[in-house]
Scaffold this motif. Structure first.
Motif, PDB file in Angstrom:
ATOM      1  N   TYR A   1       0.856  -1.181   0.000  1.00 37.25           N
ATOM      2  CA  TYR A   1       0.000   0.000   0.000  1.00 37.25           C
ATOM      3  C   TYR A   1       0.896   1.237   0.000  1.00 37.25           C
ATOM      4  CZ  TYR A   1      -3.806  -3.186   1.044  1.00 37.25           C
ATOM      5  OH  TYR A   1      -4.732  -4.202   0.967  1.00 37.25           O
ATOM      6  N   GLY A   2       0.822   2.002  -1.084  1.00 37.43           N
ATOM      7  CA  GLY A   2       1.651   3.189  -1.219  1.00 37.43           C
ATOM      8  C   GLY A   2       1.079   4.376  -0.469  1.00 37.43           C
ATOM      9  N   GLU A   3       1.746   5.513  -0.632  1.00 39.11           N
ATOM     10  CA  GLU A   3       1.345   6.734   0.087  1.00 39.11           C
ATOM     11  C   GLU A   3      -0.084   7.157  -0.245  1.00 39.11           C
ATOM     12  OE1 GLU A   3       4.104  10.005   0.285  1.00 39.11           O
ATOM     13  OE2 GLU A   3       5.701   8.733  -0.525  1.00 39.11           O
ATOM     14  N   ALA A   4      -0.509   6.941  -1.469  1.00 36.43           N
ATOM     15  CA  ALA A   4      -1.840   7.389  -1.889  1.00 36.43           C
ATOM     16  C   ALA A   4      -2.919   6.346  -1.623  1.00 36.43           C
ATOM     17  CB  ALA A   4      -1.821   7.737  -3.378  1.00 36.43           C
ATOM     18  N   ASP A   5      -2.541   5.173  -1.117  1.00 39.66           N
ATOM     19  CA  ASP A   5      -3.505   4.092  -0.902  1.00 39.66           C
ATOM     20  C   ASP A   5      -4.021   4.100   0.534  1.00 39.66           C
ATOM     21  OD1 ASP A   5      -2.993   3.121  -3.499  1.00 39.66           O
ATOM     22  OD2 ASP A   5      -1.251   1.994  -2.761  1.00 39.66           O
TER      23      ASP A   5
ATOM     24  N   ILE B   1       0.961 -12.913   9.733  1.00 41.76           N
ATOM     25  CA  ILE B   1       0.987 -11.739   8.861  1.00 41.76           C
ATOM     26  C   ILE B   1       1.937 -10.716   9.468  1.00 41.76           C
ATOM     27  CG2 ILE B   1      -0.310  -9.758   7.978  1.00 41.76           C
ATOM     28  CD1 ILE B   1      -2.755 -11.560   7.747  1.00 41.76           C
ATOM     29  N   SER B   2       2.832 -10.202   8.639  1.00 41.27           N
ATOM     30  CA  SER B   2       3.761  -9.142   9.016  1.00 41.27           C
ATOM     31  C   SER B   2       3.369  -7.881   8.272  1.00 41.27           C
ATOM     32  CB  SER B   2       5.191  -9.561   8.642  1.00 41.27           C
ATOM     33  OG  SER B   2       6.053  -8.458   8.582  1.00 41.27           O
ATOM     34  N   ILE B   3       3.259  -6.766   9.015  1.00 40.27           N
ATOM     35  CA  ILE B   3       2.933  -5.462   8.419  1.00 40.27           C
ATOM     36  C   ILE B   3       4.114  -4.547   8.640  1.00 40.27           C
ATOM     37  CG2 ILE B   3       1.342  -3.516   8.393  1.00 40.27           C
ATOM     38  CD1 ILE B   3      -0.425  -5.831  10.070  1.00 40.27           C
ATOM     39  N   GLN B   4       4.744  -4.089   7.565  1.00 37.59           N
ATOM     40  CA  GLN B   4       5.926  -3.235   7.659  1.00 37.59           C
ATOM     41  C   GLN B   4       5.548  -1.797   7.318  1.00 37.59           C
ATOM     42  OE1 GLN B   4       6.654  -5.574   4.543  1.00 37.59           O
ATOM     43  NE2 GLN B   4       6.106  -7.124   6.052  1.00 37.59           N
ATOM     44  N   PHE B   5       5.899  -0.891   8.209  1.00 36.31           N
ATOM     45  CA  PHE B   5       5.692   0.546   8.013  1.00 36.31           C
ATOM     46  C   PHE B   5       7.043   1.160   7.671  1.00 36.31           C
ATOM     47  CE2 PHE B   5       2.629  -1.033  11.038  1.00 36.31           C
ATOM     48  CZ  PHE B   5       1.438  -0.444  10.697  1.00 36.31           C
ATOM     49  N   ARG B   6       7.115   1.914   6.568  1.00 37.74           N
ATOM     50  CA  ARG B   6       8.377   2.477   6.109  1.00 37.74           C
ATOM     51  C   ARG B   6       8.208   3.960   5.730  1.00 37.74           C
ATOM     52  NH1 ARG B   6       8.319  -2.648   3.435  1.00 37.74           N
ATOM     53  NH2 ARG B   6      10.063  -3.986   4.053  1.00 37.74           N
ATOM     54  N   PRO B   7       9.280   4.744   5.881  1.00 36.66           N
ATOM     55  CA  PRO B   7       9.261   6.101   5.317  1.00 36.66           C
ATOM     56  C   PRO B   7       9.357   6.051   3.800  1.00 36.66           C
ATOM     57  CG  PRO B   7      10.978   5.826   6.997  1.00 36.66           C
ATOM     58  CD  PRO B   7      10.504   4.471   6.622  1.00 36.66           C
ATOM     59  N   ARG B   8       9.197   7.193   3.192  1.00 31.45           N
ATOM     60  CA  ARG B   8       9.283   7.286   1.735  1.00 31.45           C
ATOM     61  C   ARG B   8      10.678   6.878   1.260  1.00 31.45           C
ATOM     62  NH1 ARG B   8       7.865  12.992   0.106  1.00 31.45           N
ATOM     63  NH2 ARG B   8       5.713  12.213   0.255  1.00 31.45           N
ATOM     64  N   GLY B   9      10.731   6.098   0.189  1.00 32.49           N
ATOM     65  CA  GLY B   9      11.993   5.761  -0.456  1.00 32.49           C
ATOM     66  C   GLY B   9      12.791   4.676   0.221  1.00 32.49           C
ATOM     67  N   VAL B  10      12.195   3.940   1.158  1.00 35.50           N
ATOM     68  CA  VAL B  10      12.889   2.846   1.839  1.00 35.50           C
ATOM     69  C   VAL B  10      12.139   1.563   1.517  1.00 35.50           C
ATOM     70  CG1 VAL B  10      13.561   1.848   4.068  1.00 35.50           C
ATOM     71  CG2 VAL B  10      13.691   4.326   3.697  1.00 35.50           C
ATOM     72  N   SER B  11      12.865   0.560   1.004  1.00 42.74           N
ATOM     73  CA  SER B  11      12.213  -0.718   0.683  1.00 42.74           C
ATOM     74  C   SER B  11      13.248  -1.828   0.653  1.00 42.74           C
ATOM     75  CB  SER B  11      11.487  -0.629  -0.664  1.00 42.74           C
ATOM     76  OG  SER B  11      12.374  -0.313  -1.703  1.00 42.74           O
TER      77      SER B  11
END
Length: 210
Positions: free
Chosen positions: A80-84, A200-210
């Motif tokens: 899920y991206g920033e706009a999702d 289920i693992s849910i990862q929260f990241r800042p922009r540009g980190v993957s």
């Protein structure tokens, strides 16, 4: 998605919500400027959220090149991206809470969500750091909220020189990897021959980190 979760005797909440303040997270300093924060049971009603996500998230299987072969990724994925809009309101609340708590250290909000479904002990993720993008050169944070069957997250320093860390995660537990952790340490969820249920693992990241 037909996955069978054995519910936790300790997770008997009849609704889903954040139950503990992030200030209660326990920080462990690693080496080379890396650290982890751990907060067991951050999310109440984790089994209810697991069931909702297992049924409603558009899980996809992927195949990736590995050496000379194309192999199946041993877990199901969603992003899920920033706009999702996140797939459940509590995940938006969790992202906002993480952004507020770590604002001074991180200097920016958490923006994207990645989800992994580990169907049983055969599903795993190999040793890696989130070094695609800014994580390869900058200090950053990746927060992981774990639902379902507990599985150990292993961490080891790149190049050796310090003992491995083994952190069991499940049923609403949170871990945040910060500082240089993505550049100087690797992490993994190993396969296991033991009979284990889904996670289920849910990862929260800042922009540009993957």
């Amino acid at each position: 998605m037909a996955v069978q979760l054995q519910g936790s005797l300790f997770d008997v909440a009849d609704d889903v919500g954040l139950r503990r303040p992030l200030a209660e997270a326990r920080r462990t300093m690693l080496t080379h400027g890396a650290w982890i924060d751990v907060l067991p049971g951050w999310l109440g009603g984790a089994d209810l959220l697991f069931e909702a996500l297992a049924e409603t998230v558009p899980w996809r299987a992927e195949r990736r090149h590995m050496y000379a072969n194309v192999v199946a990724v041993p877990r199901l994925l969603a992003h899920y991206g920033e706009a999702d809009a996140p797939p459940h309101p509590v995940l938006a609340a969790a992202r906002d809470a993480l952004s507020a708590h770590y604002a001074e250290e991180l200097g920016e909000p958490f923006r994207t969500l990645g989800l992994c479904l580990y169907r049983d002990g055969r599903d795993s993720v190999a040793w890696h750091g989130d070094r695609i993008g800014r994580g390869a050169e900058e200090n950053t944070m990746v927060a992981i909220l774990s639902l379902g069957e507990p599985r150990p997250l292993l961490l080891r320093p790149r190049g050796g020189g310090a003992p491995r860390v083994r952190q069991p995660l499940g049923h609403g537990d949170l871990i945040v990897m910060g500082g240089t952790c993505q550049r100087t340490w690797d992490h993994a969820i190993p396969k296991t021959a033991r009979p284990v249920g889904p996670r289920i693992s849910i990862q929260f990241r800042p922009r540009g980190v993957s």
